[in-house]
Motif scaffolding. Structure first.
Motif, short mmCIF file in Angstrom:
data_model
loop_
_atom_site.label_atom_id
_atom_site.label_comp_id
_atom_site.label_asym_id
_atom_site.label_seq_id
_atom_site.Cartn_x
_atom_site.Cartn_y
_atom_site.Cartn_z
N SER A 180 4.22 -17.29 -8.59
CA SER A 180 3.03 -17.14 -9.44
C SER A 180 3.45 -16.39 -10.70
N ARG A 181 2.49 -15.80 -11.43
CA ARG A 181 2.81 -15.23 -12.74
C ARG A 181 2.41 -13.76 -12.85
N THR A 182 3.12 -13.03 -13.67
CA THR A 182 2.68 -11.69 -14.03
C THR A 182 1.32 -11.80 -14.72
N ASN A 183 0.48 -10.81 -14.54
CA ASN A 183 -0.88 -10.77 -15.08
C ASN A 183 -1.84 -11.73 -14.39
N GLY A 184 -1.33 -12.58 -13.50
CA GLY A 184 -2.21 -13.50 -12.81
C GLY A 184 -3.09 -12.78 -11.79
N TYR A 185 -4.26 -13.32 -11.58
CA TYR A 185 -5.18 -12.78 -10.57
C TYR A 185 -5.63 -13.94 -9.70
N HIS A 186 -5.46 -13.78 -8.39
CA HIS A 186 -5.83 -14.84 -7.46
C HIS A 186 -6.66 -14.30 -6.30
N GLY A 187 -7.54 -13.35 -6.61
CA GLY A 187 -8.40 -12.80 -5.59
C GLY A 187 -7.74 -11.66 -4.83
N THR A 188 -8.45 -11.17 -3.80
CA THR A 188 -8.01 -9.95 -3.11
C THR A 188 -7.77 -10.15 -1.62
N GLY A 235 -3.84 -13.94 -1.81
CA GLY A 235 -4.21 -13.68 -3.20
C GLY A 235 -3.65 -12.37 -3.71
N THR A 236 -3.69 -11.33 -2.87
CA THR A 236 -3.10 -10.05 -3.25
C THR A 236 -1.59 -10.18 -3.40
N SER A 237 -0.97 -10.94 -2.52
CA SER A 237 0.49 -11.05 -2.50
C SER A 237 1.03 -11.85 -3.68
N ILE A 238 0.31 -12.87 -4.12
CA ILE A 238 0.81 -13.67 -5.24
C ILE A 238 0.24 -13.21 -6.57
N GLY A 239 -0.69 -12.26 -6.56
CA GLY A 239 -1.25 -11.75 -7.80
C GLY A 239 -0.21 -10.99 -8.60
N GLY A 240 -0.36 -11.03 -9.91
CA GLY A 240 0.61 -10.40 -10.79
C GLY A 240 0.11 -9.14 -11.45
#
Length: 427
Positions: free
Chosen positions: A138-146, A150-155
């Motif tokens: 995934s990407r830095t600054n990305g948000y994919h929920g909590t 989602g927490t693990s791939i969030g940036g």
């Protein structure tokens, strides 16, 4: 507004020691306007949490939900059970997605849509006999929920911190560099990578539109490496970028698309994943081959699906899907003059009806709580409610907003920021 000595409500993303006796209670909504308990009016500059695309108080949705509840409020869609609104909505979304052979898996919101997609991409490769394909980029600054995935791939490090070890076999690459993605896939080994998750426009991470050609190039990199391309359209869908799911304007075709928020305009909670025919095929082709043991109790909730169907009808009747693209330049032009304000460092937008006003770096260094203070000042002095996100005030009004009301967002922002300077809270 009424003052409460304390509350039993534990608010998400909140410092409860500060919030417990300082809640701001919104009691009514009408169009793009909100009203507090005393009747004071505010412009909803954020569509709540990015979702109220058709505006507040639409009787059509209330009527559709009430009618559905009179017939059947809900029933599980597990196994071979279904309800008419769930079937109708799945067909409607599959058709509008443009994905070849699309299938739709319903969830209750965006966070579980992400976890659903993440589990599915891993299982897909297992079913195809490539069990080593587990890694998700995934990407830095990305948000994919909590939720867990989602927490693990969030940036966003602030969202990831404090929970100990997260889901393994995940990594983030620089948000604006296709080359960084290509290098990461090569470093891990393409045969180890299951998928790449990407928001067309980064939302909660600071409202960051993609550089020119970014979406197209990363889709090509994934295709060449055999990596599944997952578009997180939870924020960017249903007109926010001017198309049904946001990715279409870049001329790409993802393998999976997560959605939520605008699918019902927030009138009832609903989310899901649109799955391309290619990814769905192993699960749909042969009875007894694989059963996906995954799903939420309220997935395909009949009344929520009825709300979504009414929402889609309104968006089509009023031409609101196109409004996101039609209004993007107007919104950016209205906010761009704020760059001359001493508390503003940058204004971003131009890709959909969404923009970000980033505060000045020096001012933020002097007062790390400045974004929260600015949001409150814009609300109290400018009459506009916006979302405070790290260094940025996010702007994503209902798609029904008029040109005059867009200008009011600028005026409210300037008034609120001026008030901070004049009060000596920020200089």
């Amino acid at each position: 507004m009424a003052t409460r000595a304390d509350t039993a409500l534990w608010h998400p993303f909140a410092d409860m020691a500060a919030v417990r006796s300082g809640e701001f209670v919104i009691s009514r909504g009408e169009g793009v306007w909100l009203f507090d308990e005393s009747g004071k009016r505010y412009l909803d500059g954020s569509a709540s949490l990015w979702y109220c695309n058709i505006g507040h108080g639409r009787p059509e949705i209330a009527d559709a939900v009430a009618e559905q509840m009179r017939q059947l409020e809900a029933w599980s869609v597990f196994g071979n059970y279904a309800t008419p609104p769930a079937l109708e909505l799945a067909d409607a979304l599959a058709e509008r997605s443009t994905l070849d052979g699309a299938k739709v898996f319903f969830t209750t919101g965006g966070g579980d849509a992400i976890d659903t997609a993440a589990k599915l991409v891993r299982l897909y490769w297992q079913v195809l006999g490539e069990p080593n394909r587990l890694h998700i980029v995934s990407r830095t600054n990305g948000y994919h929920g909590t939720m867990a995935f989602g927490t693990s791939i969030g940036g966003m490090e602030a969202v990831r911190a404090g929970y100990g070890p997260l889901v393994p076999s995940t990594s983030q690459v620089e948000w604006d560099s296709p080359e960084a993605l290509a290098d990461e896939i090569e470093r891990i080994g393409p045969e180890q990578v299951a998928a790449f998750f990407v928001e067309p426009v980064i939302g909660a991470g600071g409202v960051m539109p993609p550089p020119e050609g970014y979406m197209e190039r990363t889709a090509e990199i994934c295709r060449d490496a055999g990596v599944l391309f997952v578009c997180d359209s939870v924020i960017c869908g249903f007109g926010r970028l001017g198309t049904w799911f946001g990715y279409e304007r870049f001329g790409i075709e993802p393998d999976l698309v997560t959605f939520a928020k605008g699918v019902t305009s927030g009138y009832l909670p609903l989310g899901g994943v649109v799955v391309s025919g290619r990814v769905a095929e192993p699960f749909w082709s042969e009875p007894g081959r694989v059963t996906w043991r995954h799903g939420q109790t309220y997935a395909g909730h009949a009344s929520c699906c009825a709300a979504a169907l009414a929402n889609i009808e309104i968006m089509e009747r009023e031409g609101l899907v196109a409004r996101g693209r039609e209004g993007e330049g107007e919104l950016l032009a209205a906010l761009a003059p704020l760059v001359d304000h001493p508390l503003v460092g940058d204004v971003r937008g131009g890709t959909g009806l969404v923009a970000g006003v980033q505060l000045d770096a020096a001012a933020l260094a002097a007062d790390p709580a400045l974004t929260t203070k600015a949001s409150a000042s814009v609300r109290d002095h400018g009459g506009v409610i916006l979302r405070a996100l790290g260094q940025t005030l996010a702007v994503s009004p209902p798609l029904t907003i008029s040109s005059k009301e867009i200008r009011l967002i600028h005026d409210g922002l300037r008034a609120g920021l001026d008030a901070l300077v004049e009060s000596g809270v920020a200089a």
